[in-house]
Design a protein around this motif. Structure first.
Motif, mmCIF file in Angstrom:
data_model
loop_
_atom_site.group_PDB
_atom_site.id
_atom_site.type_symbol
_atom_site.label_atom_id
_atom_site.label_comp_id
_atom_site.label_asym_id
_atom_site.label_seq_id
_atom_site.Cartn_x
_atom_site.Cartn_y
_atom_site.Cartn_z
ATOM 1 N N VAL A 12 0.851 -1.188 0.000
ATOM 2 C CA VAL A 12 0.000 0.000 0.000
ATOM 3 C C VAL A 12 0.891 1.244 0.000
ATOM 4 N N ARG A 13 0.687 2.122 -0.978
ATOM 5 C CA ARG A 13 1.408 3.391 -1.041
ATOM 6 C C ARG A 13 0.377 4.510 -1.063
ATOM 7 N N ILE A 14 0.501 5.442 -0.144
ATOM 8 C CA ILE A 14 -0.442 6.554 -0.062
ATOM 9 C C ILE A 14 0.240 7.821 -0.557
ATOM 10 N N GLY A 15 -0.374 8.490 -1.519
ATOM 11 C CA GLY A 15 0.209 9.708 -2.061
ATOM 12 C C GLY A 15 -0.712 10.320 -3.093
ATOM 13 N N SER A 16 -0.277 11.419 -3.697
ATOM 14 C CA SER A 16 -1.063 12.116 -4.716
ATOM 15 C C SER A 16 -0.564 11.730 -6.101
ATOM 16 N N VAL A 17 -1.444 11.152 -6.903
ATOM 17 C CA VAL A 17 -1.094 10.759 -8.268
ATOM 18 C C VAL A 17 -1.160 11.984 -9.167
ATOM 19 N N GLN A 18 -0.043 12.258 -9.872
ATOM 20 C CA GLN A 18 0.031 13.452 -10.710
ATOM 21 C C GLN A 18 -0.156 13.160 -12.186
ATOM 22 N N GLN A 34 3.100 8.634 -11.848
ATOM 23 C CA GLN A 34 3.900 9.583 -11.081
ATOM 24 C C GLN A 34 3.157 9.924 -9.804
ATOM 25 N N VAL A 35 3.763 9.621 -8.672
ATOM 26 C CA VAL A 35 3.153 9.848 -7.370
ATOM 27 C C VAL A 35 4.083 10.719 -6.537
ATOM 28 N N ASP A 36 3.605 11.905 -6.191
ATOM 29 C CA ASP A 36 4.395 12.839 -5.384
ATOM 30 C C ASP A 36 5.786 13.064 -5.973
ATOM 31 N N GLY A 37 5.844 13.186 -7.293
ATOM 32 C CA GLY A 37 7.102 13.488 -7.962
ATOM 33 C C GLY A 37 7.951 12.292 -8.314
ATOM 34 N N HIS A 38 7.564 11.100 -7.905
ATOM 35 C CA HIS A 38 8.340 9.890 -8.180
ATOM 36 C C HIS A 38 7.523 8.947 -9.066
ATOM 37 N N VAL A 39 8.194 8.331 -10.048
ATOM 38 C CA VAL A 39 7.520 7.412 -10.953
ATOM 39 C C VAL A 39 7.565 5.997 -10.380
ATOM 40 N N LEU A 40 6.388 5.407 -10.219
ATOM 41 C CA LEU A 40 6.295 4.021 -9.793
ATOM 42 C C LEU A 40 6.073 3.161 -11.031
#
Length: 256
Positions: A12-18, A34-40
């Motif tokens: 589970v990863r919680i963040g803002s998807v951009q 891209q989630v909080d500036g990082h690409v998953l």
């Protein structure tokens, strides 16, 4: 349910998807989010954003989703009224003193409270879901209905005044399935008020679609995103959006 998924190896990863990240090949496919500036990295992405679906429209061609702000209140009638209110739900067509027509609903609960809803308006969802709040006078409009219908509800205590935003598709039907132009991108939105009921079946159908190439529990053909995405840039589609929003008796407005 999430604990069960984690026990089987999910993270589970919680963040803002951009944005949704895709490759540059002629036949585009998903490579991550891209989630909080990082690409998953990812080879399959499910967009289940409800009324916030439009926030990713800059990175992926998506059908327009309108946000319908729905209001509700919870009433607690006095103890003397506990036996007077039957366990029957009411679905009404109502004209207020100002002449506005609405369709309120009233649901007595087993704990003695009564849940009432009926004031809807089309809004632009705030960036933060925690900022979703009732519009001014919406709760009072619902109370006008309950006070008029029943003296037992007129004397009830208001325990809660609340609001939520429902996702509405341009044609009123849910959007569930594979994106027609981007491999690995899947969409699940537009369920309106039925999302809380149809969410589990939607999740199972998409899991089957991703794992087996087709849904085995539900025929997803009527909900195929291609019916809207292939023509989402046309004037006809924009008119369809405007007509659907007008149907819900409100002007599009940002939430404060």
């Amino acid at each position: 349910m999430m604990a069960a998924a984690e026990s089987r190896g999910a993270t589970v990863r919680i963040g803002s998807v951009q944005s949704v990240v895709t490759d540059n090949s002629p036949e585009a496919k998903v490579t991550g989010v891209q989630v909080d500036g990082h690409v998953l990295p990812a080879d399959a992405v499910v967009l289940a954003l409800g009324p916030w679906t439009n926030t990713l429209a800059s990175s992926l061609q998506l059908p327009h989703i309108s946000g319908q702000l729905g209001h509700s209140i919870v009433l607690k009638p006095p103890p003397s009224s506990s036996d007077a209110i039957p366990a029957d739900c009411l679905f009404l067509s109502w004209q207020s003193k100002s002449g506005k027509v609405s369709e309120p609903e009233i649901f007595p609960r087993a704990d003695g409270t009564v849940w009432c809803c009926g004031e809807n308006s089309i809004v632009i969802p705030p960036e933060d879901p925690l900022q979703v709040t009732p519009l001014c006078n919406a709760s009072a409009a619902i109370q006008e209905v309950t006070d008029t219908l029943s003296s037992h509800l007129a004397s009830a205590e208001v325990l809660q005044q609340q609001a939520c935003i429902r996702p509405l598709s341009p044609d009123g039907s849910p959007i569930i399935g594979q994106h027609p132009h981007v491999a690995g991108a899947y969409i699940a939105t537009g369920h309106s008020c039925w999302g809380i009921l149809n969410g589990p079946a939607t999740g199972k159908a998409l899991a089957e679609l991703i794992c087996f190439g087709e849904s085995q529990c539900v025929d997803l053909a009527p909900y195929n995103p291609a019916r809207l995405i292939c023509k989402s840039k046309t004037a006809g589609h924009r008119e369809q959006v405007r007509n659907y929003e007008r149907t819900h008796l409100a002007d599009l407005e940002p939430m404060s």
